[in-house]
Scaffold this motif. Structure first.
Motif, PDB file in Angstrom:
ATOM      1  N   ILE A 196       0.839  -1.200   0.000  1.00 53.15           N
ATOM      2  CA  ILE A 196       0.000   0.000   0.000  1.00 53.15           C
ATOM      3  C   ILE A 196       0.873   1.249   0.000  1.00 53.15           C
ATOM      4  O   ILE A 196       0.618   2.207  -0.741  1.00 53.15           O
ATOM      5  N   GLU A 197       1.928   1.246   0.814  1.00 55.97           N
ATOM      6  CA  GLU A 197       2.853   2.386   0.827  1.00 55.97           C
ATOM      7  C   GLU A 197       3.501   2.568  -0.540  1.00 55.97           C
ATOM      8  O   GLU A 197       3.686   3.703  -1.011  1.00 55.97           O
ATOM      9  N   ALA A 198       3.851   1.462  -1.198  1.00 55.92           N
ATOM     10  CA  ALA A 198       4.457   1.545  -2.528  1.00 55.92           C
ATOM     11  C   ALA A 198       3.466   2.107  -3.543  1.00 55.92           C
ATOM     12  O   ALA A 198       3.837   2.915  -4.411  1.00 55.92           O
ATOM     13  N   ALA A 199       2.202   1.716  -3.442  1.00 60.61           N
ATOM     14  CA  ALA A 199       1.180   2.231  -4.347  1.00 60.61           C
ATOM     15  C   ALA A 199       0.966   3.723  -4.147  1.00 60.61           C
ATOM     16  O   ALA A 199       0.784   4.486  -5.111  1.00 60.61           O
ATOM     17  N   ILE A 200       0.994   4.169  -2.887  1.00 63.92           N
ATOM     18  CA  ILE A 200       0.854   5.597  -2.592  1.00 63.92           C
ATOM     19  C   ILE A 200       2.023   6.378  -3.190  1.00 63.92           C
ATOM     20  O   ILE A 200       1.834   7.424  -3.825  1.00 63.92           O
ATOM     21  N   ALA A 201       3.239   5.861  -2.995  1.00 60.48           N
ATOM     22  CA  ALA A 201       4.426   6.544  -3.527  1.00 60.48           C
ATOM     23  C   ALA A 201       4.379   6.613  -5.047  1.00 60.48           C
ATOM     24  O   ALA A 201       4.723   7.645  -5.650  1.00 60.48           O
ATOM     25  N   ALA A 202       3.956   5.531  -5.695  1.00 58.59           N
ATOM     26  CA  ALA A 202       3.881   5.519  -7.155  1.00 58.59           C
ATOM     27  C   ALA A 202       2.849   6.519  -7.659  1.00 58.59           C
ATOM     28  O   ALA A 202       3.080   7.221  -8.654  1.00 58.59           O
ATOM     29  N   ALA A 203       1.710   6.601  -6.979  1.00 57.46           N
ATOM     30  CA  ALA A 203       0.672   7.543  -7.392  1.00 57.46           C
ATOM     31  C   ALA A 203       1.138   8.985  -7.221  1.00 57.46           C
ATOM     32  O   ALA A 203       0.880   9.843  -8.075  1.00 57.46           O
ATOM     33  N   ARG A 204       1.839   9.259  -6.124  1.00 59.18           N
ATOM     34  CA  ARG A 204       2.343  10.622  -5.906  1.00 59.18           C
ATOM     35  C   ARG A 204       3.378  11.001  -6.965  1.00 59.18           C
ATOM     36  O   ARG A 204       3.393  12.125  -7.454  1.00 59.18           O
ATOM     37  N   ALA A 205       4.251  10.047  -7.314  1.00 57.91           N
ATOM     38  CA  ALA A 205       5.250  10.322  -8.343  1.00 57.91           C
ATOM     39  C   ALA A 205       4.578  10.570  -9.691  1.00 57.91           C
ATOM     40  O   ALA A 205       4.982  11.460 -10.449  1.00 57.91           O
TER      41      ALA A 205
END
Length: 228
Positions: A196-205
Motif C-alpha cells: 500500500i505504501e508503494a502504491a501511494i508513492a507511485a501515485a504521488r510520483a
C-alpha cells in the motif's frame, strides 16, 4: 471520465476471506475507504443465490453482490474524487439510505470487501487500478475473528453464523486461491501495508509528473468593457 482540472485517484482493491481483517487494515492506512459490502443486493432480491442443499442465502457468492454498481462508484471516485454510495444494513439485508464519499486530495483510495477480487480485471482494463491484494492468514483465526465481529454487530442469528463460519473455514484456502487467480496478490498484514505504501508513492510520483492545468490568460481592457 477524469475532470480536466483534477488528477485521477486510482483504486487499491483489498480482498480476502470474511474476517481476514480487511476493514481494520483499510482504516489503518488513513486513506479514503469505499466499503464494497455496501453493494450487497437486498434480501428480497429474487436473484440471490442459495447455499447448495439449504435454504440459507449464500452471502459469500458473487451473485449476492452488485458488481456493476461497485465499478461505477470506483470510476466516479477515480475521475471526480467523489461518489454516492448505498448504506447497507447487514442485519436486515437492506439498503437504508445513501452517503457521499469524497476522496479529497488522497493519491489513492481503498475499496475493500470479500468481492473486491471480482472486479480486479475490470479495473485493470479501465486503467484505474493501483494494486490488488488478498489479505489472508490462518483459517482458525479468521473463524474466531469473524464470529466475534458478527455476534458483536448482531449481523445474523447464531445458528446461521455458526453454519456459515464453519463452511467458510473449510473453504478458506480455496477462497484465497480463487481471489489470487482473479489477480489479487495473497499476503499478510505486514506485506499488505508495504505494498500500500508503494502504491501511494507511485501515485504521488505519477501525479508530480502531470503538468498543472494551464490558467487562461486574462487580457486587459477598458474598465467596464469586454476585451476583444
Amino acid at each position: 471520465m477524469t475532470h480536466p482540472n483534477r488528477r485521477p485517484t486510482p483504486v487499491l482493491l483489498l480482498s480476502g476471506p470474511s474476517g481476514s481483517g480487511k476493514s481494520s487494515l483499510a482504516a489503518r492506512t488513513g486513506l479514503p475507504v469505499l466499503r464494497l459490502d455496501d453493494f450487497y443486493k437486498e434480501g428480497d432480491d429474487p436473484t440471490l443465490p442459495l447455499v447448495p442443499g439449504s435454504d440459507d442465502i449464500d452471502w459469500d457468492a458473487p451473485g449476492s453482490w452488485d458488481a456493476d454498481a461497485a465499478v461505477a462508484a470506483v470510476l466516479s471516485l477515480y475521475g471526480t474524487g467523489r461518489t454516492e454510495v448505498p448504506v447497507y444494513d447487514i442485519a436486515t439485508s437492506s439498503r437504508t439510505g445513501t452517503a457521499a464519499l469524497d476522496a479529497g486530495a488522497a493519491p489513492v483510495f481503498v475499496a475493500e470487501g470479500i468481492f473486491a477480487a471480482e472486479i480486479v480485471a475490470r479495473c485493470r482494463e479501465l486503467g484505474v487500478l493501483a494494486d490488488a491484494l488478498c489479505l489472508c492468514g490462518r483459517p482458525s483465526t479468521t473463524f474466531r475473528r469473524r464470529l466475534a465481529r458478527d455476534l458483536r454487530e448482531g449481523r445474523k442469528s447464531l445458528p446461521f453464523l455458526l453454519r456459515r463460519g464453519l463452511r467458510l473455514m473449510r473453504e478458506e484456502r480455496g477462497i484465497v486461491a480463487r481471489q489470487a487467480a482473479q489477480g489479487a496478490h495473497p499476503c499478510g498484514r505486514a506485506e499488505a501495508l508495504d505494498r500500500i505504501e508503494a502504491a501511494i508513492a507511485a501515485a504521488r510520483a505519477r501525479n508530480a509528473a502531470i503538468p498543472e492545468p494551464a490558467t487562461p490568460a486574462v487580457r486587459k481592457g477598458t474598465p467596464g468593457r469586454t476585451a476583444v
